[in-house]
Design a protein around this motif. Structure first.
Motif, mmCIF file in Angstrom:
data_model
loop_
_atom_site.group_PDB
_atom_site.id
_atom_site.type_symbol
_atom_site.label_atom_id
_atom_site.label_comp_id
_atom_site.label_asym_id
_atom_site.label_seq_id
_atom_site.Cartn_x
_atom_site.Cartn_y
_atom_site.Cartn_z
ATOM 1 N N LEU A 55 34.809 -9.410 -12.905
ATOM 2 C CA LEU A 55 35.781 -8.779 -13.804
ATOM 3 C C LEU A 55 35.196 -8.382 -15.158
ATOM 4 N N LEU A 56 33.940 -8.732 -15.411
ATOM 5 C CA LEU A 56 33.329 -8.429 -16.700
ATOM 6 C C LEU A 56 32.996 -6.949 -16.809
ATOM 7 N N ASP A 57 33.471 -6.329 -17.865
ATOM 8 C CA ASP A 57 33.093 -4.965 -18.204
ATOM 9 C C ASP A 57 31.874 -5.081 -19.116
ATOM 10 N N ASP A 58 30.706 -4.720 -18.598
ATOM 11 C CA ASP A 58 29.444 -4.874 -19.311
ATOM 12 C C ASP A 58 29.385 -4.054 -20.595
ATOM 13 N N ALA A 59 30.083 -2.951 -20.643
ATOM 14 C CA ALA A 59 30.045 -2.086 -21.840
ATOM 15 C C ALA A 59 30.904 -2.644 -22.973
ATOM 16 N N SER A 60 32.103 -3.097 -22.656
ATOM 17 C CA SER A 60 33.007 -3.606 -23.695
ATOM 18 C C SER A 60 32.863 -5.109 -23.917
ATOM 19 N N CYS A 61 32.252 -5.796 -22.954
ATOM 20 C CA CYS A 61 32.121 -7.263 -22.970
ATOM 21 C C CYS A 61 33.493 -7.935 -22.925
ATOM 22 N N CYS A 63 37.066 -8.760 -20.305
ATOM 23 C CA CYS A 63 37.550 -8.928 -18.939
ATOM 24 C C CYS A 63 38.395 -7.715 -18.557
ATOM 25 N N ARG A 64 38.173 -7.219 -17.361
ATOM 26 C CA ARG A 64 38.931 -6.055 -16.881
ATOM 27 C C ARG A 64 40.388 -6.401 -16.568
ATOM 28 N N ASP A 65 40.671 -7.688 -16.339
ATOM 29 C CA ASP A 65 42.033 -8.104 -16.003
ATOM 30 C C ASP A 65 42.297 -9.491 -16.586
ATOM 31 N N TYR A 66 42.198 -9.580 -17.902
ATOM 32 C CA TYR A 66 42.270 -10.856 -18.610
ATOM 33 C C TYR A 66 43.521 -11.665 -18.260
ATOM 34 N N ASP A 67 44.674 -11.022 -18.246
ATOM 35 C CA ASP A 67 45.925 -11.748 -18.004
ATOM 36 C C ASP A 67 46.001 -12.349 -16.606
ATOM 37 N N ASN A 68 45.358 -11.724 -15.636
ATOM 38 C CA ASN A 68 45.433 -12.191 -14.240
ATOM 39 C C ASN A 68 44.098 -12.725 -13.731
ATOM 40 N N ARG A 69 43.175 -13.018 -14.613
ATOM 41 C CA ARG A 69 41.825 -13.388 -14.199
ATOM 42 C C ARG A 69 41.769 -14.608 -13.291
ATOM 43 N N SER A 70 42.613 -15.575 -13.526
ATOM 44 C CA SER A 70 42.573 -16.794 -12.710
ATOM 45 C C SER A 70 43.020 -16.547 -11.281
ATOM 46 N N ALA A 71 43.895 -15.575 -11.081
ATOM 47 C CA ALA A 71 44.335 -15.237 -9.724
ATOM 48 C C ALA A 71 43.221 -14.522 -8.966
ATOM 49 N N THR A 72 42.469 -13.680 -9.672
ATOM 50 C CA THR A 72 41.386 -12.927 -9.040
ATOM 51 C C THR A 72 40.124 -13.760 -8.903
ATOM 52 N N VAL A 73 39.839 -14.550 -9.911
ATOM 53 C CA VAL A 73 38.637 -15.388 -9.938
ATOM 54 C C VAL A 73 39.096 -16.841 -10.114
#
Length: 165
Positions: A55-61, A63-73
């Protein structure tokens, strides 16, 4: 030295006393915590890789889906004050770690500089230095071990002492 009434919140408040907005603003956007780490089963030693979370966006540093990150990862760790106090792998520049240790933030932290780009300009962020875990199979992560995430850019290196004749 800051006067208490003029001091920024990270100087006068503990991690436990911060509002959600203050807590979130402590993140400097370096994304070092979003790098995958390997733990030696025998010694417990942590080795950093340059393999970023999917989920890491290397350019912006960010998370691409911060609010739902635990569900995805599912193994994504949500930092809490207790986690900050127990995680050995938080980078030495991590604002959560610094505040918990009673130290001030670095000049490049956006709360200090007023500019979210200073973390990148100072060479602290992972911008442009990672590969996605989607592109590197787990069995190849050992080949991606790096030391820079556990370093503090701009700190003077220790000099070797020369023997005097």
């Amino acid at each position: 030295m800051h006067k208490v009434e003029d001091a920024p919140f990270w100087i006068v408040k503990s991690l436990d006393e911060m509002t959600d907005a203050e807590w979130e603003s402590l993140c400097d956007g370096c994304a070092r915590c979003c790098l995958n780490k390997l733990e030696d089963e025998d010694s417990g030693a942590i080795a950093w890789t340059d393999v970023g979370c999917s989920l890491l966006d290397d350019a912006s540093c960010r998370c691409r889906d911060y609010d739902n990150r635990s569900a995805t990862v599912p193994d994504c760790i949500r930092l809490t004050p207790d986690e900050v106090r127990t995680l050995s792998w938080l980078p030495p520049t991590c604002a959560y770690r610094l505040v918990d240790e009673g130290r001030d933030l670095y000049w490049w932290h956006p709360l200090v500089s007023g500019d979210p780009d200073t973390v990148h300009q100072a060479g602290v962020s992972v911008r442009g230095r990672t590969v996605s875990e989607d592109d590197v199979p787990l069995e190849r992560w050992e080949e991606r071990i790096v030391s820079w995430p556990n370093e503090t850019p701009g700190e003077p290196r220790r000099r070797r002492r020369r023997r005097m004749p």
